[in-house]
Design an enzyme around this catalytic site. Structure first.
Site, PDB file in Angstrom:
ATOM      1  CG  ASP A  21     -67.412  37.247 -30.395  1.00 50.46           C
ATOM      2  OD1 ASP A  21     -66.843  36.150 -30.349  1.00 50.46           O
ATOM      3  OD2 ASP A  21     -68.654  37.376 -30.443  1.00 50.46           O
ATOM      4  CG  HIS A  49     -60.200  33.087 -26.378  1.00 53.32           C
ATOM      5  ND1 HIS A  49     -59.677  33.145 -25.105  1.00 53.32           N
ATOM      6  CD2 HIS A  49     -61.488  33.477 -26.256  1.00 53.32           C
ATOM      7  CE1 HIS A  49     -60.614  33.538 -24.253  1.00 53.32           C
ATOM      8  NE2 HIS A  49     -61.714  33.742 -24.936  1.00 53.32           N
TER       9      HIS A  49
END
EC number: 6.3.4.4
Length: 447
Positions: A21, A49
Site C-alpha cells: 500500500d 493498485h
C-alpha cells in the site's frame, strides 16, 4: 515509448519497501510513459493498485497498471498465480470503461492457476484459526502457491489439453476435498463444476497466452524499455518479511528475474516506494504503530489523523489500515535486501499540519540498541522504537512539483531519511494524480 539509445532497452523494477500500500500504482503509471511494456511477476489478485487519472479512480488487482496507457503492452509472468475468473472480471471492468485490454495483455503459459478449491481452503483455514488468523484476503493465493511448490499445481498451459487437465484436476480435487472435509470441517468442492468452468475459460485465455520470457527478451533487445511492477511490499515477503505474517510469494526485486524469466543482469534500476509514514493491514508486528482500528490500546490521535487524512483503507479488502511513524530502520533493511537504487517518497502531503514529526531510526531490543529491523516476528514485536523528532510544517505540500518549493522542514525530514538508509530519494509524490510528482533523478536515465 521506445528507448532512445541504440541497443538493449533499460529496465526498472518498482517494489514496495514497507507492508504494501505504498502508492506503487501511481508511480508505475507515471513511469509507463518511458516503457514499452509493464510486467507483473508475483502475487495474484490480492493486491490492489489504485490509480487516479483525470480525477477518476481505477483499482487494478491483477492486470499491470500500464494497461491504462494505450500504447503499452502488459505482461503477466510465470511467478503470478492467476484466477481466470478474477482476470476476466477485471478485463470486463476495464473494457466497459472504453479501454482495449485483450490485444495488449500477454500471459505466461507457465503461470499457476487459482481454482475454487484454493479459495475454499484459504477461507476455511482463516475461519479455523479464529483470533490467531494471519489476515489473508481469502482469494486462494497461498494455497495456489503451496500447490506450485508441491508440484501438483495446474498451470495456464494445462487448460489447452482437456484430457490431461481433467485427470490432474480430479487428483487435486480429491486431495483438497480430504483437507476441507476431514481437517478443516468445511464443505467439499464439486469436481465437475470446477472442470466445466475452467475449460470454459480456455478459448478466451488462449489468444493472450504467450512465452512471456522470450517476448520480454526480444522487446528489450530491440531497444525498448521495460518496467517490472511488484505487488505487496518487502516486509510481506515470504522469506524476508515478518514471517509468518506475510504473503505467500517473494515480493522483493530479485523475484522480478525468476517471476518473469529475465536475467538479473538486465534489471538496471530498482525503485523503492515508501510512504512518508507507515501502514499495515492485518496481523503482525509493527514497531512504530500509533493506530489500530481493532485495538483499543492503539488509538493515538496522530495515528487516527494519518488514517483519515491518508484515506488508509485497503483497496481490495476495504479494511482499515494500521498507521504509524515512518520506520527508517525497517526501510534500511528493505533497501539492502532489494539493492534499491533510489527511493520514491509518497503521501508526503499527509504530514502537512503536524506540529512534530517522528522518525524511527532504530530500536531498543533486549537492552541493546539495534539500527536495522531484526529477523523474526518475535524479535520485531519486542522492538521498542527509538525516535528522532523534527518540526512539522504548516504549508501545504499537496501538488508541489519542485524540490525547492517544498517547506524547508519537509526537506530536512527527507534529507535525514536519506542519511539513515544510505540512498537518495529520487522522486517525491505530493498527490494522487500522476503530475503531482517531484522528479530529482529519472529512473530510466540514471547511469
Amino acid at each position: 515509448m521506445s528507448a532512445s539509445a541504440v541497443g538493449q532497452g533499460r529496465n526498472v523494477v518498482v517494489i514496495g519497501t514497507q507492508w504494501g500500500d505504498e502508492g506503487k500504482g501511481k508511480i508505475v503509471d507515471w513511469l509507463t510513459d518511458h516503457a514499452k511494456g509493464v510486467v507483473r511477476f508475483q502475487g495474484g489478485h490480492n493486491a490492489g493498485h489504485t490509480l487516479i487519472i483525470g480525477g477518476k479512480k481505477t483499482i487494478l488487482r491483477l492486470i499491470p497498471s500500464g494497461i491504462m496507457r494505450e500504447s503499452t503492452v502488459c505482461y503477466i509472468g510465470n511467478g503470478v498465480v492467476l484466477s481466470p475468473e478474477a482476470l476476466f472480471r477485471e478485463i470486463e471492468e476495464l473494457e466497459s470503461a472504453g479501454l482495449q485490454v485483450q490485444n495488449r495483455l500477454r500471459i505466461s503459459e507457465a503461470a499457476t492457476l487459482i481454482l475454487p478449491y484454493h479459495v475454499a481452503i484459504d477461507k476455511a483455514r482463516e475461519a479455523r484459526r479464529g483470533a490467531a488468523k494471519i489476515g489473508t484476503t481469502g482469494r486462494g493465493i497461498g494455497p495456489a502457491y503451496e500447490d506450485k511448490v508441491a508440484r501438483r499445481a495446474l498451470r495456464v498451459q494445462d487448460l489447452f489439453d482437456p484430457k490431461h487437465f481433467a485427470e490432474r484436476l480430479r487428483e487435486n480435487v480429491e486431495f483438497h476435498n480430504f483437507m476441507l472435509t476431514q481437517y478443516l470441517g468445511a464443505e467439499a468442492v464439486d469436481y465437475q463444476q470446477i472442470l466445466d468452468e475452467s475449460l470454459a475459460f480456455a478459448p478466451r485465455l488462449k489468444p493472450m497466452v504467450a512465452d512471456v520470457s522470450a517476448e520480454l527478451y526480444a522487446v528489450n533487445a530491440a531497444g525498448n524499455n521495460l518496467m517490472f511492477e511488484g505487488a505487496q511490499g518487502t516486509l510481506l515477503d515470504v522469506d524476508h518479511g515478518t514471517y509468518p505474517f506475510v504473503t505467500s510469494s517473494n515480493c522483493v526485486a530479485g523475484a522480478a528475474a525468476a517471476g518473469a524469466g529475465v536475467g538479473p543482469g538486465r534489471l538496471n534500476y530498482i525503485l523503492g516506494i515508501t510512504k512518508a509514514y507507515c501502514t499495515r493491514v492485518g496481523a503482525g508486528p509493527f514497531p512504530s504503530e500509533l493506530y489500530d482500528n481493532d485495538n483499543p490500546a492503539r488509538q493515538d490521535a496522530v495515528g487516527v489523523r494519518l488514517a483519515n487524512v491518508g484515506k488508509e483503507f485497503g483497496s481490495v479488502t476495504g479494511r482499515p489500515r494500521r498507521t504509524g511513524w515512518l520506520d527508517a530502520a525497517a526501510l534500511k533493511r528493505s533497501v539492502q535486501i532489494n539493492g534499491v537504487s533510489g527511493l520514491c517518497m509518497t503521501k508526503l502531503d499527509v504530514l502537512d499540519g503536524l506540529e512534530t514529526i517522528k522518525l524511527c531510526v532504530g530500536y531498543e531490543l533486549d537492552g541493546k540498541r539495534v539500527d536495522i529491523l531484526p529477523r523474526g516476528s518475535d524479535a520485531v514485536a519486542a522492538c521498542v522504537p527509538v525516535y528522532e523528532e523534527f518540526p512539522g510544517w504548516n504549508e501545504s505540500t499537496f501538488g508541489v512539483k519542485t524540490w525547492d518549493a517544498l517547506p524547508e522542514a519537509a526537506r530536512v525530514y527527507l534529507k535525514r531519511i536519506e542519511e539513515v538508509v544510505g540512498i537518495p530519494i529520487d522522486m517525491v509524490s505530493t498527490g494522487p494524480d500522476r503530475d503531482e510528482t517531484i522528479l530529482l533523478r529519472h529512473p530510466y536515465q540514471v547511469a
